[in-house]
Design a protein around this motif. Sequence first.
Motif, mmCIF file in Angstrom:
data_model
loop_
_atom_site.group_PDB
_atom_site.id
_atom_site.type_symbol
_atom_site.label_atom_id
_atom_site.label_comp_id
_atom_site.label_asym_id
_atom_site.label_seq_id
_atom_site.Cartn_x
_atom_site.Cartn_y
_atom_site.Cartn_z
ATOM 1 N N GLY A 1 -45.578 -25.174 -12.866
ATOM 2 C CA GLY A 1 -46.612 -24.253 -13.313
ATOM 3 C C GLY A 1 -46.630 -22.957 -12.541
ATOM 4 O O GLY A 1 -47.128 -21.940 -13.024
ATOM 5 N N GLY A 2 -46.132 -22.986 -11.283
ATOM 6 C CA GLY A 2 -46.045 -21.773 -10.491
ATOM 7 C C GLY A 2 -47.314 -21.393 -9.763
ATOM 8 O O GLY A 2 -47.317 -20.443 -8.982
ATOM 9 N N VAL A 3 -48.414 -22.132 -10.005
ATOM 10 C CA VAL A 3 -49.694 -21.847 -9.352
ATOM 11 C C VAL A 3 -50.324 -23.154 -8.891
ATOM 12 O O VAL A 3 -49.953 -24.246 -9.346
ATOM 13 N N ILE A 4 -51.303 -23.024 -7.983
ATOM 14 C CA ILE A 4 -52.096 -24.174 -7.571
ATOM 15 C C ILE A 4 -53.138 -24.472 -8.645
ATOM 16 O O ILE A 4 -53.760 -23.568 -9.203
ATOM 17 N N TYR A 5 -53.333 -25.750 -8.920
ATOM 18 C CA TYR A 5 -54.367 -26.207 -9.839
ATOM 19 C C TYR A 5 -55.515 -26.826 -9.054
ATOM 20 O O TYR A 5 -55.285 -27.489 -8.039
ATOM 21 N N VAL A 6 -56.743 -26.626 -9.505
ATOM 22 C CA VAL A 6 -57.887 -27.383 -9.011
ATOM 23 C C VAL A 6 -58.097 -28.551 -9.974
ATOM 24 O O VAL A 6 -58.268 -28.347 -11.177
ATOM 25 N N ASP A 7 -58.050 -29.764 -9.443
ATOM 26 C CA ASP A 7 -58.183 -30.971 -10.255
ATOM 27 C C ASP A 7 -59.587 -31.541 -10.089
ATOM 28 O O ASP A 7 -60.085 -31.662 -8.965
ATOM 29 N N HIS A 8 -60.214 -31.924 -11.191
ATOM 30 C CA HIS A 8 -61.576 -32.452 -11.109
ATOM 31 C C HIS A 8 -61.847 -33.378 -12.284
ATOM 32 O O HIS A 8 -61.429 -33.116 -13.416
ATOM 33 N N ILE B 1 -58.131 -21.653 -0.128
ATOM 34 C CA ILE B 1 -56.853 -21.848 0.564
ATOM 35 C C ILE B 1 -56.704 -20.719 1.560
ATOM 36 O O ILE B 1 -56.826 -19.538 1.205
ATOM 37 N N ASP B 2 -56.514 -21.095 2.819
ATOM 38 C CA ASP B 2 -56.435 -20.133 3.926
ATOM 39 C C ASP B 2 -57.663 -19.220 3.961
ATOM 40 O O ASP B 2 -57.573 -18.033 4.283
ATOM 41 N N GLY B 3 -58.807 -19.768 3.588
ATOM 42 C CA GLY B 3 -60.071 -19.042 3.625
ATOM 43 C C GLY B 3 -60.386 -18.220 2.402
ATOM 44 O O GLY B 3 -61.502 -17.681 2.283
ATOM 45 N N ASP B 4 -59.448 -18.118 1.468
ATOM 46 C CA ASP B 4 -59.660 -17.334 0.257
ATOM 47 C C ASP B 4 -60.008 -18.243 -0.915
ATOM 48 O O ASP B 4 -59.329 -19.255 -1.154
ATOM 49 N N ALA B 5 -61.056 -17.886 -1.652
ATOM 50 C CA ALA B 5 -61.456 -18.690 -2.800
ATOM 51 C C ALA B 5 -60.360 -18.670 -3.856
ATOM 52 O O ALA B 5 -59.762 -17.625 -4.147
ATOM 53 N N ILE B 6 -60.079 -19.832 -4.421
ATOM 54 C CA ILE B 6 -59.145 -19.904 -5.547
ATOM 55 C C ILE B 6 -59.895 -20.488 -6.733
ATOM 56 O O ILE B 6 -60.531 -21.525 -6.641
ATOM 57 N N GLY B 7 -59.855 -19.801 -7.849
ATOM 58 C CA GLY B 7 -60.571 -20.260 -9.021
ATOM 59 C C GLY B 7 -62.072 -20.091 -8.900
ATOM 60 O O GLY B 7 -62.592 -19.655 -7.881
ATOM 61 N N THR C 1 -55.028 -18.457 -9.806
ATOM 62 C CA THR C 1 -54.043 -17.381 -9.660
ATOM 63 C C THR C 1 -53.297 -17.472 -8.330
ATOM 64 O O THR C 1 -52.527 -16.580 -8.001
ATOM 65 N N LYS C 2 -53.525 -18.568 -7.568
ATOM 66 C CA LYS C 2 -52.845 -18.759 -6.294
ATOM 67 C C LYS C 2 -51.443 -19.291 -6.538
ATOM 68 O O LYS C 2 -51.251 -20.415 -7.004
ATOM 69 N N ALA C 3 -50.443 -18.465 -6.235
ATOM 70 C CA ALA C 3 -49.060 -18.859 -6.479
ATOM 71 C C ALA C 3 -48.626 -19.973 -5.526
ATOM 72 O O ALA C 3 -49.037 -20.026 -4.368
#
Length: 218
Positions: free
Chosen positions: A132-139, A176-182, A152-154
Amino acid sequence: MVFPSVYDMTNESMTTVRKQHFWDYFSGKQLDPRRWKTTLVGSATISMADEVNGGVKLSTTGASQKATMSTGGDGNPASRQFYYQNCTFIASFRFDATQASTIQAIALSNCTIGSPRDSGCNTAGISDSVNGGVIYVDHGDGSGAVINTATTKATDTSFHTVKISLDSSSHITTTIDGDAIGSTITSDVPTHRMAPNIHLDSGVTKNLHVNYLEVFNT
């Protein structure tokens, strides 16, 4: 280390949340079997990486191989120490480069011997999936398929630190590393207590590293 807890075993709810706190630096010669339950399919392996800060390494070498590690035991509710509200999960991880036959996932989940992305799981985590090329948040809330929300986190092959927070309404925020993803996740959120789960599923040679993991009820 995990501090003692008190459970109502009839409905998956904690009668008392005693600030349970677990952490592992993944140092030493081998993974501690008193803390971690491992499940291997095919020739997959779980070992301590023989490299600086390598941590624990989940590895596959060919078709239809899976490696899973969890503190949740064999589905025993009493070993799922972490509440679906007011809980924080932190891990330092390194995903391998992926392609169409690979899933890598790190999560809190009540599915303890398989992928936290499996249908029917209560899950809050991240993954890298099928090129997919990006990180997914799974829930997921256990009522059906786990939702895999692309961010949008590669994806890359460096170590990163993920922090997953569940608030008093079970809403999930991920950095991730302190930055919000999603965005903050407000639907399909867990409704049962969970345990750490690290999972690699691949048809080729892949390695997933985790060199620190911490989770606590707040």
